[in-house]
Write an enzyme that holds these catalytic residues in place. Structure first.
Site, PDB file in Angstrom:
ATOM      1  CE  LYS A 126      15.717   9.839 -58.881  1.00 29.28           C
ATOM      2  NZ  LYS A 126      16.754  10.743 -59.397  1.00 29.28           N
ATOM      3  CG  ASP A 166      18.729   7.778 -60.087  1.00 27.77           C
ATOM      4  OD1 ASP A 166      19.050   8.962 -60.002  1.00 27.77           O
ATOM      5  OD2 ASP A 166      18.947   6.968 -59.153  1.00 27.77           O
TER       6      ASP A 166
HETATM    7  P1  NDP Z   1      24.604   3.801 -62.415  1.00 25.17           P
HETATM    8  O1  NDP Z   1      23.640   2.730 -62.169  1.00 25.17           O
HETATM    9  O2  NDP Z   1      25.054   4.078 -63.791  1.00 25.17           O
HETATM   10  O3  NDP Z   1      25.917   3.588 -61.511  1.00 25.17           O
HETATM   11  C1  NDP Z   1      25.832   3.515 -60.138  1.00 25.17           C
HETATM   12  C2  NDP Z   1      27.219   3.245 -59.576  1.00 25.17           C
HETATM   13  O4  NDP Z   1      27.173   3.359 -58.161  1.00 25.17           O
HETATM   14  C3  NDP Z   1      27.731   1.851 -59.883  1.00 25.17           C
HETATM   15  O5  NDP Z   1      29.118   1.876 -59.943  1.00 25.17           O
HETATM   16  C4  NDP Z   1      27.241   1.078 -58.671  1.00 25.17           C
HETATM   17  O6  NDP Z   1      27.971  -0.112 -58.407  1.00 25.17           O
HETATM   18  C5  NDP Z   1      27.446   2.081 -57.567  1.00 25.17           C
HETATM   19  N1  NDP Z   1      26.470   1.842 -56.504  1.00 25.17           N
HETATM   20  C6  NDP Z   1      25.125   1.894 -56.604  1.00 25.17           C
HETATM   21  N2  NDP Z   1      24.542   1.572 -55.444  1.00 25.17           N
HETATM   22  C7  NDP Z   1      25.549   1.313 -54.594  1.00 25.17           C
HETATM   23  C8  NDP Z   1      25.595   0.955 -53.249  1.00 25.17           C
HETATM   24  N3  NDP Z   1      24.469   0.766 -52.537  1.00 25.17           N
HETATM   25  N4  NDP Z   1      26.820   0.798 -52.673  1.00 25.17           N
HETATM   26  C9  NDP Z   1      27.958   0.989 -53.391  1.00 25.17           C
HETATM   27  N5  NDP Z   1      27.970   1.326 -54.687  1.00 25.17           N
HETATM   28  C10 NDP Z   1      26.782   1.503 -55.275  1.00 25.17           C
HETATM   29  O7  NDP Z   1      23.944   5.126 -61.772  1.00 25.17           O
HETATM   30  P2  NDP Z   1      24.296   6.652 -62.044  1.00 25.17           P
HETATM   31  O8  NDP Z   1      25.739   6.823 -62.315  1.00 25.17           O
HETATM   32  O9  NDP Z   1      23.303   7.163 -63.001  1.00 25.17           O
HETATM   33  O10 NDP Z   1      23.928   7.294 -60.615  1.00 25.17           O
HETATM   34  C11 NDP Z   1      24.909   7.481 -59.587  1.00 25.17           C
HETATM   35  C12 NDP Z   1      24.412   8.536 -58.624  1.00 25.17           C
HETATM   36  O11 NDP Z   1      24.225   9.773 -59.312  1.00 25.17           O
HETATM   37  C13 NDP Z   1      23.064   8.251 -57.956  1.00 25.17           C
HETATM   38  O12 NDP Z   1      23.062   8.816 -56.662  1.00 25.17           O
HETATM   39  C14 NDP Z   1      22.079   9.014 -58.819  1.00 25.17           C
HETATM   40  O13 NDP Z   1      20.899   9.327 -58.121  1.00 25.17           O
HETATM   41  C15 NDP Z   1      22.897  10.258 -59.125  1.00 25.17           C
HETATM   42  N6  NDP Z   1      22.511  11.035 -60.285  1.00 25.17           N
HETATM   43  C16 NDP Z   1      22.369  10.468 -61.516  1.00 25.17           C
HETATM   44  C17 NDP Z   1      22.045  11.236 -62.604  1.00 25.17           C
HETATM   45  C18 NDP Z   1      21.956  10.684 -63.976  1.00 25.17           C
HETATM   46  O14 NDP Z   1      21.719  11.460 -64.893  1.00 25.17           O
HETATM   47  N7  NDP Z   1      22.137   9.398 -64.194  1.00 25.17           N
HETATM   48  C19 NDP Z   1      21.779  12.684 -62.461  1.00 25.17           C
HETATM   49  C20 NDP Z   1      22.032  13.191 -61.127  1.00 25.17           C
HETATM   50  C21 NDP Z   1      22.350  12.384 -60.098  1.00 25.17           C
HETATM   51  P3  NDP Z   1      27.347  -1.535 -58.838  1.00 25.17           P
HETATM   52  O15 NDP Z   1      27.386  -1.554 -60.323  1.00 25.17           O
HETATM   53  O16 NDP Z   1      28.241  -2.534 -58.186  1.00 25.17           O
HETATM   54  O17 NDP Z   1      25.955  -1.545 -58.279  1.00 25.17           O
HETATM   55  O1  2IT Z   2      18.949  12.695 -59.972  1.00 28.81           O
HETATM   56  C1  2IT Z   2      18.778  13.179 -61.105  1.00 28.81           C
HETATM   57  O2  2IT Z   2      18.793  14.398 -61.301  1.00 28.81           O
HETATM   58  C2  2IT Z   2      18.590  12.268 -62.227  1.00 28.81           C
HETATM   59  N1  2IT Z   2      18.652  11.057 -62.050  1.00 28.81           N
HETATM   60  C3  2IT Z   2      18.294  12.799 -63.595  1.00 28.81           C
HETATM   61  C4  2IT Z   2      16.835  13.121 -63.742  1.00 28.81           C
HETATM   62  C5  2IT Z   2      16.385  13.522 -65.119  1.00 28.81           C
HETATM   63  O3  2IT Z   2      15.173  13.736 -65.257  1.00 28.81           O
HETATM   64  O4  2IT Z   2      17.194  13.631 -66.035  1.00 28.81           O
END
Ligand code: NDP
Ligand code: 2IT
Length: 444
Positions: A126, A166
């Site tokens: 990561k 992420d």
């Molecule tokens: P994005 O940046 O696209 O969206 C994040 C969302 O979460 C936004 O709505 C954001 O609000 C909110 N958020 C982030 N930090 C905070 C906080 N501290 N308090 C409250 N709200 C918060 O990220 P993703 O959708 O990609 O990721 C979301 C989660 O999913 C994370 O935990 C990530 O690690 C996990 N994840 C992502 C994957 C991927 O493929 N993208 C795969 C697997 C897991 P705001 O815009 O106001 O900051």
């Molecule tokens: O938390 C996760 O699994 C991710 N943000 C996606 C990682 C990836 O390599 O696609």
């Protein structure tokens, strides 16, 4: 003292000031107790748990860039290469002001087991930075991404370490990083996933984490004799994972009534309008306060509150530790059936235990959100064979992977006498393959 407790103590002592990392290690090791106890002598002699909780390598670096006013800004970059026993390091890059070593290490540690669960040959890593993308111009984002990659490119490669998106890192950021990598290293290779379709990206990667979460949840409910169609769903977050979780939940006949961001949350009793959500978040990059303009019947509330709504299913899709004990109590009081984690470690340990003790079906992130990284691995396969698969092909593989993870976690839980405990099941199923590969490769 048991070997598990001894290693947890050592991890806490050796990594002071890293609460998220301690939390992730505790959650995993405590749930592995039964497997560790069965192999205690061998694991102790091989220092298996000490090795699995120590990253193979970690980088921290200066990221200087110039903002639109001509002012130099300095951020800190991270990449933690946690475990390469079953494949090249694989995991996203988080850009958020809260990023620190503890957060990157917890995410890297979780990623090791998640990636193993996918059944695909990817190790765990990561990275990220305390850079805040909010309110930055495109040029500032590009300047940051180029500077970040100027250092990171020394440590990654298509067969070494393959970062992806992420929080705060989407297609735009991946594009700038890919361009800089290619320019400096002079190789055109699949060094990043989540790329745009015109330069090696995979169809369905954008949708994969959210869709995968719903394929998993659907299967898990089915295993428990429950149907997803007709259920109401609360989702937190409104980013990549939340949007596509909401889209697939709606397609499968459920009604999503909430989304949130870091300033507030929306309640839409008629079901979230996915097109409006995409327009606000993906096109305008605006706040959720805009949503009411599209749906006058909806409510916008400042602050937290998503978990106070009466729903059947809760899908935390924002960030770590966003679902607390009092939220779990509110959900249980409102009759929630299942909680499935789209985000990484969104539920605190106390909240998880409370949900499980109260008969809520609980799906941990490392199983339920593995669809994103699984599809990243499919992107790597397509890049290696220099071909692109259709959306339907990738989506079908994603679904198959999620259904398999669900069954494997269920079977592992049952095998060790923890039927219905998908935290134990997922951790054991992910751990076994990594241990097998580490053992086969000797003391490295
Ligand atoms: P994005 O940046 O696209 O969206 C994040 C969302 O979460 C936004 O709505 C954001 O609000 C909110 N958020 C982030 N930090 C905070 C906080 N501290 N308090 C409250 N709200 C918060 O990220 P993703 O959708 O990609 O990721 C979301 C989660 O999913 C994370 O935990 C990530 O690690 C996990 N994840 C992502 C994957 C991927 O493929 N993208 C795969 C697997 C897991 P705001 O815009 O106001 O900051
Ligand atoms: O938390 C996760 O699994 C991710 N943000 C996606 C990682 C990836 O390599 O696609």
């Amino acid at each position: 003292m048991s070997y598990v407790d001894e290693v947890i103590e050592k991890v806490v002592a050796k990594n002071p000031g890293e609460p998220e990392f301690h939390q992730a290690v505790k959650e995993v090791l405590e749930s592995l107790r039964v497997v560790v106890e069965a192999n205690e002598e061998k694991f102790r002699k091989d220092a298996l748990l000490e090795r699995i909780t120590e990253p193979e390598r970690q980088f921290m670096f200066r990221v200087p860039w110039v903002d639109d006013k001509g002012q130099v800004q300095v951020n800190r970059g991270y990449r933690v290469q946690f475990n390469s026993a079953i494949g090249p390091y694989k995991g996203g890059i988080r850009l958020h002001p809260s990023v620190n070593l503890s957060i990157i290490k917890f995410l890297g540690f979780e990623q090791v087991f998640k990636n193993s669960l996918t059944g695909l040959p990817i190790g765990g890593g990561k990275g990220g930075s305390d850079f805040d993308p909010k309110g930055k111009s495109d040029r500032e984002i590009m300047a940051f991404c180029q500077s970040f990659m100027t250092e990171l490119c020394k440590h990654i490669g298509a067969d070494t370490d393959v970062p992806a998106g992420d929080i705060g890192t989407g297609a735009r950021e991946i594009g700038y990083m890919f361009g800089q990598y290619k320019r400096i290293r002079n190789v055109y290779e699949g060094v990043l996933t989540g790329k745009g379709l015109s330069y090696g990206g995979s169809l369905a990667r954008t949708e994969a984490t959210g869709y995968g979460l719903l394929y998993f949840t659907d299967e898990l409910l089915r295993l428990n004799g429950i149907e997803l169609a007709g259920k109401t769903v609360a989702i937190s977050g409104s980013g990549n994972v939340a949007i596509y979780a909401a889209e697939k939940a709606t397609q499968l006949g459920a009604k999503v009534v909430t989304v949130s961001d870091s300033t507030g949350w929306v309640y839409d009793p008629d079901g979230i309008d996915i097109a409006a959500l995409k327009e606000i978040k993906e096109v305008q990059r605006a706040r959720l306060t805009e949503y009411k303009k599209y749906r006058p019947n909806s409510e916008y509330h400042e602050g937290r509150g998503v978990w106070t709504v009466k729903v059947d299913i809760a899908l935390p899709c924002a960030t770590q530790n966003e679902l607390h004990l009092e939220d779990a109590k509110a959900l249980v009081a409102n009759g929630v059936i299942a909680v499935a984690e789209g985000a990484n470690m969104p539920t605190t340990l106390e909240a998880t235990h409370y949900l499980q003790e109260n008969g809520v079906i609980f799906a941990p992130g490392k199983a339920a959100n593995a669809g994103g990284v699984a599809t990243s691995a499919l992107e790597m396969s397509q890049n290696s064979e220099r071909l692109s698969w259709t959306f339907e092909e990738v989506d079908a593989k994603l679904k198959n992977i999620m259904v398999n993870i669900c069954h494997n976690a269920d079977a592992a839980a049952k095998k060790y006498g923890f039927a219905g405990n998908y935290v134990v099941g997922a951790n054991i199923a992910g751990f076994e393959k990594v241990v097998d590969a580490m053992t086969a490769q000797g003391i490295v």
